[in-house]
Write a protein that holds these residues in place. Structure first.
Motif, PDB file in Angstrom:
ATOM      1  N   ILE A  84      46.191   0.831  69.242  1.00 18.31           N
ATOM      2  CA  ILE A  84      47.206   1.762  69.738  1.00 18.31           C
ATOM      3  C   ILE A  84      48.611   1.191  69.686  1.00 18.31           C
ATOM      4  O   ILE A  84      48.815   0.004  69.901  1.00 18.31           O
ATOM      5  N   ASN A  85      49.556   2.073  69.405  1.00 18.71           N
ATOM      6  CA  ASN A  85      50.984   1.831  69.600  1.00 18.71           C
ATOM      7  C   ASN A  85      51.444   2.925  70.552  1.00 18.71           C
ATOM      8  O   ASN A  85      51.379   4.106  70.209  1.00 18.71           O
ATOM      9  N   GLY A 128      43.181  -3.753  70.164  1.00 25.07           N
ATOM     10  CA  GLY A 128      44.473  -4.190  70.667  1.00 25.07           C
ATOM     11  C   GLY A 128      45.490  -3.089  70.591  1.00 25.07           C
ATOM     12  O   GLY A 128      45.208  -1.981  70.138  1.00 25.07           O
ATOM     13  N   GLY A 129      46.674  -3.419  71.051  1.00 23.08           N
ATOM     14  CA  GLY A 129      47.731  -2.432  71.040  1.00 23.08           C
ATOM     15  C   GLY A 129      49.046  -3.029  71.476  1.00 23.08           C
ATOM     16  O   GLY A 129      49.129  -4.206  71.834  1.00 23.08           O
ATOM     17  N   ALA A 130      50.076  -2.189  71.444  1.00 19.03           N
ATOM     18  CA  ALA A 130      51.416  -2.625  71.792  1.00 19.03           C
ATOM     19  C   ALA A 130      52.155  -1.505  72.500  1.00 19.03           C
ATOM     20  O   ALA A 130      51.923  -0.327  72.232  1.00 19.03           O
ATOM     21  N   VAL A 131      53.038  -1.898  73.397  1.00 19.36           N
ATOM     22  CA  VAL A 131      53.979  -0.963  73.994  1.00 19.36           C
ATOM     23  C   VAL A 131      55.264  -1.103  73.183  1.00 19.36           C
ATOM     24  O   VAL A 131      55.994  -2.078  73.320  1.00 19.36           O
ATOM     25  N   VAL A 132      55.488  -0.138  72.321  1.00 20.93           N
ATOM     26  CA  VAL A 132      56.611  -0.146  71.386  1.00 20.93           C
ATOM     27  C   VAL A 132      57.720   0.701  72.014  1.00 20.93           C
ATOM     28  O   VAL A 132      57.902   1.865  71.661  1.00 20.93           O
ATOM     29  N   GLY A 176      43.671   4.757  64.725  1.00 14.45           N
ATOM     30  CA  GLY A 176      44.928   4.361  65.337  1.00 14.45           C
ATOM     31  C   GLY A 176      45.426   5.539  66.151  1.00 14.45           C
ATOM     32  O   GLY A 176      45.330   6.686  65.701  1.00 14.45           O
ATOM     33  N   ILE A 177      45.910   5.266  67.349  1.00  8.43           N
ATOM     34  CA  ILE A 177      46.473   6.332  68.176  1.00  8.43           C
ATOM     35  C   ILE A 177      47.861   5.903  68.640  1.00  8.43           C
ATOM     36  O   ILE A 177      48.176   4.713  68.699  1.00  8.43           O
ATOM     37  N   SER A 178      48.708   6.896  68.944  1.00  8.63           N
ATOM     38  CA  SER A 178      50.067   6.557  69.350  1.00  8.63           C
ATOM     39  C   SER A 178      50.646   7.611  70.282  1.00  8.63           C
ATOM     40  O   SER A 178      50.154   8.743  70.361  1.00  8.63           O
ATOM     41  N   GLU A 179      51.724   7.204  70.945  1.00  6.14           N
ATOM     42  CA  GLU A 179      52.491   8.081  71.839  1.00  6.14           C
ATOM     43  C   GLU A 179      53.936   7.632  71.783  1.00  6.14           C
ATOM     44  O   GLU A 179      54.219   6.442  71.766  1.00  6.14           O
TER      45      GLU A 179
END
Length: 159
Positions: free
Chosen positions: A24-25, A49-53, A97-100
């Motif tokens: 995720i992003n 894993g993921g990130a706070v973008v 992949g997922i995002s917001e």
């Protein structure tokens, strides 16, 4: 967080049963999507894993999206959300992949979006993107609503 954890538990079971992985992003949800997915026992079977973008600098450091890929695309838009979802999928070697990306409030963002605006996206075997407008200036409530919208879209894409 109860609604988010319930959604994440359903998603986690589907992913574990299929042997699929997610990355995720996320932005204005501030890590709530990742937290919900990780609240499920056994999350290591599907969460890569993921990130706070949250800022342009974070995007550079955490996603390595080339500047050329951003031409004509602005943050907090459907094309940007899909770019972030595709990036998470590719960088982590995930099935999904997922995002917001949005404006939690209490004010809007520099792109003219009102508080409560977000775009969420899913990329993988199917792709989907959705714009959400809560109409609220309540930052915390919007963050939870954004995370829920992201998880619901992902659950729908999973079938």
């Amino acid at each position: 967080m109860d609604e988010l954890e319930a959604l994440a538990a359903e998603i986690g079971e589907k992913l574990k049963a299929r042997g699929e992985k997610v990355a995720i992003n996320e932005s204005s949800s501030g890590g709530l999507v990742s937290a919900a997915l990780l609240s499920v026992p056994g999350a290591s079977a599907y969460f890569l894993g993921g990130a706070v973008v949250y800022t342009p600098k974070a995007r550079v450091l955490l996603t390595d999206i080339p500047r050329e890929a951003l031409e004509g695309i602005r943050s907090s838009s459907e094309p940007y959300a899909l770019l972030l979802a595709r990036n998470a999928c590719e960088r982590y070697g995930a099935t999904w992949g997922i995002s917001e990306t949005g404006a939690a409030g209490p004010t809007g963002n520099g792109y003219g979006d009102a508080p409560g605006h977000t775009c969420v996206a899913v990329s993988g075997p199917v792709e989907a993107v959705l714009t959400v407008e809560t109409g609220s200036e309540d930052r915390s409530a919007n963050m939870r609503a954004f995370a829920a919208a992201c998880l619901r879209l992902f659950d729908k894409a999973l079938g």
